[in-house]
Motif scaffolding. Structure first.
Motif, mmCIF file in Angstrom:
data_model
loop_
_atom_site.group_PDB
_atom_site.id
_atom_site.type_symbol
_atom_site.label_atom_id
_atom_site.label_comp_id
_atom_site.label_asym_id
_atom_site.label_seq_id
_atom_site.Cartn_x
_atom_site.Cartn_y
_atom_site.Cartn_z
ATOM 1 N N ASN A 1 -0.196 30.148 -6.886
ATOM 2 C CA ASN A 1 -1.231 30.346 -7.897
ATOM 3 C C ASN A 1 -1.742 29.004 -8.377
ATOM 4 O OD1 ASN A 1 -2.893 31.379 -9.842
ATOM 5 N ND2 ASN A 1 -1.274 31.862 -11.282
ATOM 6 N N GLY A 2 -2.895 28.603 -7.925
ATOM 7 C CA GLY A 2 -3.515 27.380 -8.405
ATOM 8 C C GLY A 2 -2.810 26.128 -7.920
ATOM 9 N N LEU A 3 -3.177 24.986 -8.490
ATOM 10 C CA LEU A 3 -2.600 23.705 -8.136
ATOM 11 C C LEU A 3 -1.906 23.082 -9.330
ATOM 12 C CD1 LEU A 3 -5.565 22.172 -6.097
ATOM 13 C CD2 LEU A 3 -3.499 23.216 -5.192
ATOM 14 N N ILE A 4 -0.825 22.363 -9.093
ATOM 15 C CA ILE A 4 -0.151 21.625 -10.156
ATOM 16 C C ILE A 4 0.073 20.190 -9.688
ATOM 17 C CG2 ILE A 4 1.015 23.640 -11.137
ATOM 18 C CD1 ILE A 4 3.575 22.677 -9.757
ATOM 19 N N THR A 5 0.247 19.300 -10.643
ATOM 20 C CA THR A 5 0.532 17.898 -10.345
ATOM 21 C C THR A 5 1.993 17.651 -10.670
ATOM 22 O OG1 THR A 5 -1.727 17.288 -10.911
ATOM 23 C CG2 THR A 5 -0.090 15.528 -10.867
ATOM 24 N N ILE A 6 2.730 17.139 -9.690
ATOM 25 C CA ILE A 6 4.139 16.843 -9.874
ATOM 26 C C ILE A 6 4.278 15.327 -9.958
ATOM 27 C CG2 ILE A 6 6.460 17.040 -8.900
ATOM 28 C CD1 ILE A 6 5.447 19.554 -7.445
ATOM 29 N N PRO A 7 4.665 14.791 -11.120
ATOM 30 C CA PRO A 7 4.804 13.336 -11.241
ATOM 31 C C PRO A 7 5.974 12.834 -10.394
ATOM 32 C CG PRO A 7 5.481 14.418 -13.260
ATOM 33 C CD PRO A 7 4.977 15.474 -12.349
ATOM 34 N N GLN A 8 5.913 11.559 -10.028
ATOM 35 C CA GLN A 8 6.989 10.967 -9.219
ATOM 36 C C GLN A 8 8.171 10.631 -10.075
ATOM 37 O OE1 GLN A 8 7.170 11.015 -6.166
ATOM 38 N NE2 GLN A 8 5.129 11.118 -5.416
ATOM 39 N N VAL B 1 0.829 -1.203 0.000
ATOM 40 C CA VAL B 1 0.000 0.000 0.000
ATOM 41 C C VAL B 1 0.870 1.262 0.000
ATOM 42 C CG1 VAL B 1 -1.682 1.329 1.339
ATOM 43 C CG2 VAL B 1 -1.950 -1.136 1.109
ATOM 44 N N ASN B 2 1.920 1.272 0.803
ATOM 45 C CA ASN B 2 2.793 2.456 0.857
ATOM 46 C C ASN B 2 3.480 2.709 -0.478
ATOM 47 O OD1 ASN B 2 2.131 3.004 3.500
ATOM 48 N ND2 ASN B 2 3.865 1.876 4.330
ATOM 49 N N ASP B 3 3.857 1.632 -1.187
ATOM 50 C CA ASP B 3 4.463 1.790 -2.510
ATOM 51 C C ASP B 3 3.466 2.404 -3.484
ATOM 52 O OD1 ASP B 3 6.844 0.673 -1.635
ATOM 53 O OD2 ASP B 3 6.213 -1.355 -2.177
ATOM 54 N N PHE B 4 2.227 1.981 -3.390
ATOM 55 C CA PHE B 4 1.183 2.530 -4.254
ATOM 56 C C PHE B 4 0.987 4.024 -3.964
ATOM 57 C CE2 PHE B 4 -3.299 3.734 -4.714
ATOM 58 C CZ PHE B 4 -3.398 3.645 -6.096
ATOM 59 N N ILE B 5 0.924 4.378 -2.705
ATOM 60 C CA ILE B 5 0.714 5.781 -2.332
ATOM 61 C C ILE B 5 1.887 6.637 -2.819
ATOM 62 C CG2 ILE B 5 0.571 7.369 -0.370
ATOM 63 C CD1 ILE B 5 -1.053 5.137 1.048
ATOM 64 N N ARG B 6 3.116 6.151 -2.676
ATOM 65 C CA ARG B 6 4.286 6.888 -3.152
ATOM 66 C C ARG B 6 4.303 7.039 -4.665
ATOM 67 N NH1 ARG B 6 8.024 3.379 -0.456
ATOM 68 N NH2 ARG B 6 7.157 3.481 1.596
ATOM 69 N N SER B 7 3.662 6.121 -5.377
ATOM 70 C CA SER B 7 3.669 6.183 -6.840
ATOM 71 C C SER B 7 2.685 7.221 -7.388
ATOM 72 C CB SER B 7 3.337 4.813 -7.426
ATOM 73 O OG SER B 7 1.964 4.501 -7.240
ATOM 74 N N LEU B 8 1.763 7.685 -6.566
ATOM 75 C CA LEU B 8 0.788 8.677 -7.022
ATOM 76 C C LEU B 8 1.457 10.038 -7.214
ATOM 77 C CD1 LEU B 8 -2.183 7.798 -4.649
ATOM 78 C CD2 LEU B 8 -1.952 7.221 -7.069
ATOM 79 N N PRO B 9 0.990 10.828 -8.183
ATOM 80 C CA PRO B 9 1.553 12.171 -8.356
ATOM 81 C C PRO B 9 1.208 13.053 -7.160
ATOM 82 C CG PRO B 9 -0.274 11.807 -9.858
ATOM 83 C CD PRO B 9 -0.032 10.516 -9.151
ATOM 84 N N LYS B 10 2.076 14.010 -6.891
ATOM 85 C CA LYS B 10 1.835 14.931 -5.781
ATOM 86 C C LYS B 10 1.133 16.165 -6.307
ATOM 87 C CE LYS B 10 5.718 13.342 -3.140
ATOM 88 N NZ LYS B 10 6.832 13.642 -2.287
ATOM 89 N N ILE B 11 0.172 16.631 -5.560
ATOM 90 C CA ILE B 11 -0.536 17.849 -5.925
ATOM 91 C C ILE B 11 -0.061 18.944 -4.977
ATOM 92 C CG2 ILE B 11 -2.776 18.993 -6.103
ATOM 93 C CD1 ILE B 11 -3.945 16.215 -6.774
#
Length: 70
Positions: free
Chosen positions: A63-70, A3-13
């Motif tokens: 300014n706004g939100l961005i998605t930062i890929p892992q 589960v932790n690996d899955f959570i770390r793989s998600l992009p950060k907002i």
């Protein structure tokens, strides 16, 4: 997959950081952000855009939100 690996793989907002670009006299020339939200990426862009001038970046606002890929 754990589960932790899955959570770390998600992009950060994150909130998008915007910096004021200031010239030698302290006047704001423009505002700039970076797709990865890093100041050094924004500084690299400014160094390429204004090669013969000394520019500094000063944090201005979010300014706004961005998605930062892992």
């Amino acid at each position: 997959m754990h589960v932790n690996d899955f959570i770390r793989s998600l992009p950060k907002i994150r909130q998008r950081k915007v910096w004021a670009v200031r010239d030698e006299s302290g006047a704001t020339v423009q505002y700039v952000g970076a797709t990865d939200n890093r100041k050094r990426t924004a500084q690299k862009y400014i160094d390429e855009k204004y090669p013969s001038r000394t520019m500094t970046l000063v944090f201005s606002h979010y300014n706004g939100l961005i998605t930062i890929p892992q």
